[in-house]
Structures are given as structure tokens and as C-alpha cells.
Design an enzyme around this catalytic site. Structure first.
Site, PDB file in Angstrom:
ATOM      1  N   SER A 172      -8.262  28.727  18.966  1.00  0.00           N
ATOM      2  CA  SER A 172      -7.314  27.692  18.546  1.00  0.00           C
ATOM      3  C   SER A 172      -7.253  27.654  17.023  1.00  0.00           C
ATOM      4  O   SER A 172      -8.254  27.345  16.363  1.00  0.00           O
ATOM      5  CB  SER A 172      -7.757  26.325  19.061  1.00  0.00           C
ATOM      6  OG  SER A 172      -7.060  25.318  18.349  1.00  0.00           O
TER       7      SER A 172
ATOM      8  N   ASP B 209      -9.782  24.037  27.538  1.00  0.00           N
ATOM      9  CA  ASP B 209      -9.539  23.788  26.111  1.00  0.00           C
ATOM     10  C   ASP B 209     -10.265  22.533  25.672  1.00  0.00           C
ATOM     11  O   ASP B 209     -10.003  21.440  26.181  1.00  0.00           O
ATOM     12  CB  ASP B 209      -8.017  23.632  25.915  1.00  0.00           C
ATOM     13  CG  ASP B 209      -7.620  23.359  24.470  1.00  0.00           C
ATOM     14  OD1 ASP B 209      -8.466  23.499  23.568  1.00  0.00           O
ATOM     15  OD2 ASP B 209      -6.442  23.005  24.256  1.00  0.00           O
ATOM     16  N   GLY B 210     -11.175  22.713  24.713  1.00  0.00           N
ATOM     17  CA  GLY B 210     -11.880  21.582  24.128  1.00  0.00           C
ATOM     18  C   GLY B 210     -13.377  21.688  24.303  1.00  0.00           C
ATOM     19  O   GLY B 210     -13.872  21.682  25.431  1.00  0.00           O
TER      20      GLY B 210
ATOM     21  N   MET C 162       1.553  19.405  22.765  1.00  0.00           N
ATOM     22  CA  MET C 162       1.114  18.011  22.923  1.00  0.00           C
ATOM     23  C   MET C 162       2.194  17.113  22.332  1.00  0.00           C
ATOM     24  O   MET C 162       2.017  16.483  21.289  1.00  0.00           O
ATOM     25  CB  MET C 162      -0.250  17.818  22.237  1.00  0.00           C
ATOM     26  CG  MET C 162      -1.378  18.470  23.033  1.00  0.00           C
ATOM     27  SD  MET C 162      -2.882  18.688  22.063  1.00  0.00           S
ATOM     28  CE  MET C 162      -2.521  20.264  21.306  1.00  0.00           C
TER      29      MET C 162
ATOM     30  N   MET D  87      -7.598  20.287  30.491  1.00  0.00           N
ATOM     31  CA  MET D  87      -8.203  19.835  29.232  1.00  0.00           C
ATOM     32  C   MET D  87      -9.646  19.412  29.474  1.00  0.00           C
ATOM     33  O   MET D  87      -9.937  18.636  30.383  1.00  0.00           O
ATOM     34  CB  MET D  87      -7.418  18.658  28.646  1.00  0.00           C
ATOM     35  CG  MET D  87      -6.062  19.030  28.061  1.00  0.00           C
ATOM     36  SD  MET D  87      -6.123  20.321  26.786  1.00  0.00           S
ATOM     37  CE  MET D  87      -7.103  19.510  25.499  1.00  0.00           C
TER      38      MET D  87
ATOM     39  N   GLY E 247      -5.863  16.055  21.072  1.00  0.00           N
ATOM     40  CA  GLY E 247      -5.587  15.415  19.793  1.00  0.00           C
ATOM     41  C   GLY E 247      -6.373  15.969  18.621  1.00  0.00           C
ATOM     42  O   GLY E 247      -5.857  16.051  17.518  1.00  0.00           O
ATOM     43  N   PHE E 248      -7.610  16.357  18.870  1.00  0.00           N
ATOM     44  CA  PHE E 248      -8.460  16.782  17.757  1.00  0.00           C
ATOM     45  C   PHE E 248      -9.391  17.925  18.161  1.00  0.00           C
ATOM     46  O   PHE E 248      -9.805  17.999  19.324  1.00  0.00           O
ATOM     47  CB  PHE E 248      -9.305  15.599  17.257  1.00  0.00           C
ATOM     48  CG  PHE E 248      -8.468  14.440  16.803  1.00  0.00           C
ATOM     49  CD1 PHE E 248      -7.987  14.379  15.497  1.00  0.00           C
ATOM     50  CD2 PHE E 248      -8.106  13.435  17.699  1.00  0.00           C
ATOM     51  CE1 PHE E 248      -7.177  13.328  15.084  1.00  0.00           C
ATOM     52  CE2 PHE E 248      -7.287  12.370  17.296  1.00  0.00           C
ATOM     53  CZ  PHE E 248      -6.824  12.318  15.979  1.00  0.00           C
ATOM     54  N   GLY E 249      -9.712  18.770  17.204  1.00  0.00           N
ATOM     55  CA  GLY E 249     -10.712  19.806  17.428  1.00  0.00           C
ATOM     56  C   GLY E 249     -12.108  19.233  17.264  1.00  0.00           C
ATOM     57  O   GLY E 249     -12.272  18.088  16.815  1.00  0.00           O
ATOM     58  N   GLY E 250     -13.097  19.999  17.651  1.00  0.00           N
ATOM     59  CA  GLY E 250     -14.485  19.632  17.405  1.00  0.00           C
ATOM     60  C   GLY E 250     -15.049  18.503  18.255  1.00  0.00           C
ATOM     61  O   GLY E 250     -16.058  17.904  17.894  1.00  0.00           O
TER      62      GLY E 250
ATOM     63  N   ASP F 208      -1.767  24.767  18.645  1.00  0.00           N
ATOM     64  CA  ASP F 208      -1.716  23.361  19.063  1.00  0.00           C
ATOM     65  C   ASP F 208      -0.599  22.620  18.349  1.00  0.00           C
ATOM     66  O   ASP F 208      -0.673  22.376  17.143  1.00  0.00           O
ATOM     67  CB  ASP F 208      -3.060  22.688  18.753  1.00  0.00           C
ATOM     68  CG  ASP F 208      -4.152  23.106  19.729  1.00  0.00           C
ATOM     69  OD1 ASP F 208      -3.936  22.965  20.949  1.00  0.00           O
ATOM     70  OD2 ASP F 208      -5.208  23.579  19.274  1.00  0.00           O
TER      71      ASP F 208
ATOM     72  N   HIS G  24       0.431  25.211  22.895  1.00  0.00           N
ATOM     73  CA  HIS G  24      -0.017  24.036  23.654  1.00  0.00           C
ATOM     74  C   HIS G  24       0.751  22.834  23.127  1.00  0.00           C
ATOM     75  O   HIS G  24       0.455  22.331  22.035  1.00  0.00           O
ATOM     76  CB  HIS G  24      -1.538  23.888  23.472  1.00  0.00           C
ATOM     77  CG  HIS G  24      -2.125  22.694  24.137  1.00  0.00           C
ATOM     78  ND1 HIS G  24      -3.406  22.245  23.880  1.00  0.00           N
ATOM     79  CD2 HIS G  24      -1.611  21.845  25.064  1.00  0.00           C
ATOM     80  CE1 HIS G  24      -3.653  21.169  24.616  1.00  0.00           C
ATOM     81  NE2 HIS G  24      -2.579  20.894  25.326  1.00  0.00           N
TER      82      HIS G  24
ATOM     83  N   HIS H 195      -4.077  30.464  20.281  1.00  0.00           N
ATOM     84  CA  HIS H 195      -3.749  29.164  20.855  1.00  0.00           C
ATOM     85  C   HIS H 195      -3.223  28.286  19.725  1.00  0.00           C
ATOM     86  O   HIS H 195      -3.926  28.041  18.732  1.00  0.00           O
ATOM     87  CB  HIS H 195      -5.002  28.567  21.486  1.00  0.00           C
ATOM     88  CG  HIS H 195      -4.801  27.262  22.173  1.00  0.00           C
ATOM     89  ND1 HIS H 195      -4.319  27.163  23.471  1.00  0.00           N
ATOM     90  CD2 HIS H 195      -5.011  25.987  21.755  1.00  0.00           C
ATOM     91  CE1 HIS H 195      -4.253  25.878  23.820  1.00  0.00           C
ATOM     92  NE2 HIS H 195      -4.665  25.136  22.795  1.00  0.00           N
TER      93      HIS H 195
ATOM     94  N   MET I 222       1.313  19.204  17.883  1.00  0.00           N
ATOM     95  CA  MET I 222       1.131  17.759  18.114  1.00  0.00           C
ATOM     96  C   MET I 222       2.210  16.986  17.378  1.00  0.00           C
ATOM     97  O   MET I 222       2.553  17.326  16.235  1.00  0.00           O
ATOM     98  CB  MET I 222      -0.230  17.308  17.603  1.00  0.00           C
ATOM     99  CG  MET I 222      -1.388  18.121  18.157  1.00  0.00           C
ATOM    100  SD  MET I 222      -2.964  17.405  17.654  1.00  0.00           S
ATOM    101  CE  MET I 222      -4.096  18.697  18.182  1.00  0.00           C
TER     102      MET I 222
HETATM  103  C1  DX5 Z   1      -7.332  19.596  21.145  1.00  0.00           C
HETATM  104  C2  DX5 Z   1      -6.727  20.961  21.125  1.00  0.00           C
HETATM  105  C3  DX5 Z   1      -7.698  22.058  21.168  1.00  0.00           C
HETATM  106  C4  DX5 Z   1      -8.664  22.103  20.005  1.00  0.00           C
HETATM  107  C5  DX5 Z   1      -9.949  22.693  20.494  1.00  0.00           C
HETATM  108  O1  DX5 Z   1      -6.329  18.674  21.341  1.00  0.00           O
HETATM  109  O2  DX5 Z   1      -5.877  21.105  22.257  1.00  0.00           O
HETATM  110  O3  DX5 Z   1      -7.028  23.306  21.321  1.00  0.00           O
HETATM  111  O4  DX5 Z   1      -8.198  22.843  18.919  1.00  0.00           O
HETATM  112  O5  DX5 Z   1     -10.890  22.642  19.470  1.00  0.00           O
HETATM  113  P1  DX5 Z   1     -12.447  22.842  19.756  1.00  0.00           P
HETATM  114  O6  DX5 Z   1     -12.599  24.198  20.378  1.00  0.00           O
HETATM  115  O7  DX5 Z   1     -13.051  22.756  18.396  1.00  0.00           O
HETATM  116  O8  DX5 Z   1     -12.877  21.749  20.679  1.00  0.00           O
HETATM  117 ZN    ZN Z   2      -5.078  23.089  22.664  1.00  0.00          ZN
END
Ligand code: DX5
Ligand code: ZN
Length: 246
Positions: free
Chosen positions: A9, A202-203, A77, A168, A173-176, A36, A75, A34, A38
Site C-alpha cells: 500500500s 488489508d490492514g 474508500m 478489511m 482510513g489510516f495505515g499502521g 488507497d 481501493h 495498492h 479516500m
Molecule cells: C487503510 C488502508 C490500508 C493501509 C494499510 O484504510 O486501506 O491499505 O494503507 O496500512 P498498514 O499495512 O500499515 O496497516
Molecule cells: Zn487499502
């Protein structure tokens, strides 16, 4: 299960060097990217739109076959998934993965007069994405039951069936964020019914969580922070692949 597809991602990439980050990740062994998208509405965060996708597309070779290397896995969102299908096709998206929750409730709050045109059933939306020449994916949030997907997956019309399902493993919404193992029974149920389906997770995926996801039956693996934050991204990519293909 089908073979592993590793899809880093780019949400965790260095946005000031996005083109280079994308081409480097592919060279390091990634299959897909990937992407994202949003809209600050379906999820409480904003990323990027078609003009950015156009620019990064030019740094990565187009796939030469369905599901091939370099596939842009977008993806979506976003609250109005139907509205952006043509734009993202033009921008270079190969797989348009919308959220089930958005499709069933998309009523264009800002412009009620357009709402009838934007409202669409998941089956119709998948058909529309296929008609535009993209692969179609359908995503579900952690709280959405897997049963809502039987309708599209069991459609008698091939054009209404998705090429991929995204389960999911965090709130979008957010990475990490922390991986939610509690959603894995949905992956198991899908794999049991559809042995050949591409099932994406994913996530929160990384070396510490991949085995659970792979054992449940996932084969398309998204990883943001685990790949872009790694000292040796190539090693992480191959570790993820081996866990799925073992
Ligand atoms: C979250 C995204 C993910 C995100 C995953 O809303 O859809 O694709 O980037 O990030 P990690 O792998 O850091 O959880
Ligand atoms: Zn994603």
C-alpha cells in the site's frame, strides 16, 4: 487457494517521491500496487485523486495480463463509488475495488438531484466496472457480515461477479493500525465456498500476522507500513509471499 499476490500500500510511501517509490517496490518483488483512495467522507481522511494516479502510472509498466505485475489495485474508500469509475479507468486503474457499504447507501448528500443516478446495486456496479474494462473488487469493513457478498458471488451473470473480495482487517482510513484477527472467520467462510476466489486482506499485515491470514485462506496481501517501513522491503515481500504459498 490461488497463488499469492503481494500488493504494497503506497499510503505508507514517501509522497514526495511517489513515482520512484512505486517503481522501486515493483523491482523489489511486489506484484501489484495498492492505491488507497479516500474522500474525507466515507473515511475520515484524504489521500489522492486521478491526477496523482496518472502521474504514478507512468512510473510503473502496465500489466501485460489480467492480475499481472504492475496491476493498480485501487481501493476506493469513497462515498460515491459509481461516480468515479470512468475517471479512474482513464487515470490508469486496473482493478476498481469499491466498498459494499458505500454502494448500498450512496445517495449523494451534496447533490440530491443526482442521487438516483448515483445509487446503484453492487451487482450493477460490478457490471459497470467490467464494461469500462477494469477488474472489479468489492470490499467489506470489519463490522459488515460476509453474507452480504453471496448475492454478487453467486450471480448467474459472469459480469456481475467480482474478481476479488477485500476483507478489511482494520477500520479503513489510516495505515499502521493493529490487525483484527476477529474478522478472519469471514475469510475462512469465503475460502470454503470459493476455492478459486482472490481474497484480499488489508490492514495490519506483516511478518507477525501473515500466518493467521494465510491460514484463513487469504491470497492477496496488502501491506503498507510493514513494507515501506522495512529496512529490507524485498525480504518482507518474499516472506509474505512464502507464507501464502507454503
Ligand atoms: C487503510 C488502508 C490500508 C493501509 C494499510 O484504510 O486501506 O491499505 O494503507 O496500512 P498498514 O499495512 O500499515 O496497516
Ligand atoms: Zn487499502
Amino acid at each position: 487457494a490461488p497463488p499469492a499476490i503481494i500488493a504494497p500500500s503506497i499510503l505508507s510511501a514517501d509522497f514526495a517521491n511517489l513515482g520512484e517509490e512505486c517503481s522501486r517496490t515493483i523491482k523489489q518483488g511486489a506484484d501489484w500496487l495498492h492505491v488507497d483512495i479516500m474522500d474525507g467522507h466515507f473515511v475520515p481522511n484524504l489521500t489522492f485523486g486521478p491526477p496523482v494516479v496518472v502521474k504514478i502510472r507512468s512510473h510503473v509498466e502496465k500489466p501485460t495480463q489480467r492480475y499481472g505485475k504492475g496491476t493498480f489495485d485501487c481501493h476506493m474508500m469513497i462515498a460515491e463509488p459509481k461516480k468515479w469509475v470512468k475517471e479512474f479507468k482513464k487515470a490508469g486503474c486496473d482493478l476498481y475495488c469499491f466498498h459494499y457499504e458505500a454502494a448500498i447507501s450512496s445517495t449523494a448528500a451534496e447533490s440530491p438531484e443526482d442521487s438516483s443516478e448515483l445509487k446503484t446495486s453492487p451487482r450493477e456496479l460490478i457490471r459497470y466496472i467490467h464494461d469500462q474494462g477494469m477488474l472489479a473488487g468489492i470490499a467489506i469493513k470489519p463490522a459488515t457480515e460476509v453474507d452480504v457478498l453471496w448475492d454478487v458471488l453467486d450471480s448467474p451473470h459472469e459480469k456481475e461477479r467480482p474478481d476479488m473480495v477485500l476483507v478489511m482487517t482494520v477500520e479503513p482510513g489510516f495505515g499502521g493500525q493493529k490487525f483484527m484477527a476477529s474478522v478472519l472467520p469471514k475469510v475462512e467462510a469465503l475460502r470454503e465456498r470459493y476455492p478459486d476466489l482472490n481474497i484480499e486482506v488489508d490492514g495490519g499485515l506483516g511478518p507477525g500476522t501473515i500466518d493467521q491470514a494465510a491460514d484463513a485462506g487469504a491470497n492477496v496481501i496488502v501491506a503498507g507500513s510493514a513494507v515501506f517501513g522495512a529496512k529490507d522491503p524485498a525480504e518482507v515481500i518474499s516472506l509474505l509471499r512464502d507464507a501464502v504459498n507454503k
